[in-house]
Design a protein around this motif. Structure first.
Motif, PDB file in Angstrom:
ATOM      1  N   ASP A  90      10.255  60.395  44.053  1.00 54.12           N
ATOM      2  CA  ASP A  90      11.721  60.445  44.091  1.00 54.12           C
ATOM      3  C   ASP A  90      12.293  59.595  42.965  1.00 54.12           C
ATOM      4  OD1 ASP A  90      14.381  60.754  44.712  1.00 54.12           O
ATOM      5  OD2 ASP A  90      14.339  59.368  46.406  1.00 54.12           O
ATOM      6  N   GLU A 142      13.591  58.424  52.138  1.00 55.04           N
ATOM      7  CA  GLU A 142      13.024  59.745  51.822  1.00 55.04           C
ATOM      8  C   GLU A 142      11.668  59.935  52.494  1.00 55.04           C
ATOM      9  OE1 GLU A 142      14.886  61.925  50.647  1.00 55.04           O
ATOM     10  OE2 GLU A 142      16.385  60.910  49.420  1.00 55.04           O
ATOM     11  N   GLY A 201      15.368  59.818  56.447  1.00 60.09           N
ATOM     12  CA  GLY A 201      14.859  61.037  55.843  1.00 60.09           C
ATOM     13  C   GLY A 201      15.446  62.285  56.455  1.00 60.09           C
TER      14      GLY A 201
END
Length: 191
Positions: free
Chosen positions: A54, A95, A121
């Motif tokens: 990410d 995430e 998330g």
């Protein structure tokens, strides 16, 4: 006495797992950042992790869509959290849907050692199916906060991430050009 010789845990050192989930643009990372900052204000030792894949806003920081941020450690696999987060009081994970299926085992191991785990998330992928390790984390968590966004079609509470971009791969990093939040009804309009 049955419990004689058993040491009771200190109430302030009890571990727990908290899950913050919902669709894209619902404020999951903002809520994660808020909770982590409160832990820092309380002078607790905090470690923050995110998947190394990410890199949308920053290679190392966890950054919300509103551009609020906090420094983190990017990692490849969830097992790294056991090594890097073992001497801390609070672990934040952003995430989480992008991590491997071992993440719930890692979180449970740390929580059992007295660490407070806060995970954020997506709970569903762009097809509306459960995403990555989030469903298992929700099952073992003490606290689950499901946040909604605003449907970009009708303005109702949105619980799903609708993909605007072409492609069928499950993981497609993107922002407003690739996804928009939708309610259940509007999500199913174009199917």
């Amino acid at each position: 006495m049955i419990n004689e010789g058993i040491e009771r845990p200190n109430i302030f050192q009890r571990g727990s797992i908290e899950v913050i989930c919902g669709p894209m643009f619902s404020g999951k990372t903002e809520e994660l950042l808020r909770r982590l900052r409160r832990a820092q204000i309380a002078k607790l030792k905090v470690e923050i992790f995110k998947p190394s894949t990410d890199t949308r806003y920053d290679a190392t920081a966890v950054v919300s869509h509103d551009l609020n941020s906090i420094q983190s450690t990017p990692i490849e696999t969830s097992s790294s959290i056991l090594l890097l987060g073992s001497n801390t009081q609070v672990v934040g994970i952003d995430e989480a849907q992008f991590f491997d299926d071992e993440l719930p085992v890692v979180c449970e191991a740390l929580a059992n050692k007295g660490v407070r785990i806060i995970v954020a998330g997506l709970d569903m992928d762009y097809t509306g199916k459960p995403f990555g390790p989030i469903p298992k984390l929700m099952a073992i968590a003490e606290f689950v906060t499901k946040i909604t966004a605003v449907c970009m079609v009708c303005g109702a509470p949105a619980s799903r991430s609708y993909r605007l971009a072409a492609g069928r791969e499950t993981v497609l990093l993107g922002e407003k050009e690739s996804y928009e939040p939708r309610c259940r009804v509007c999500f199913n309009l174009d199917k």
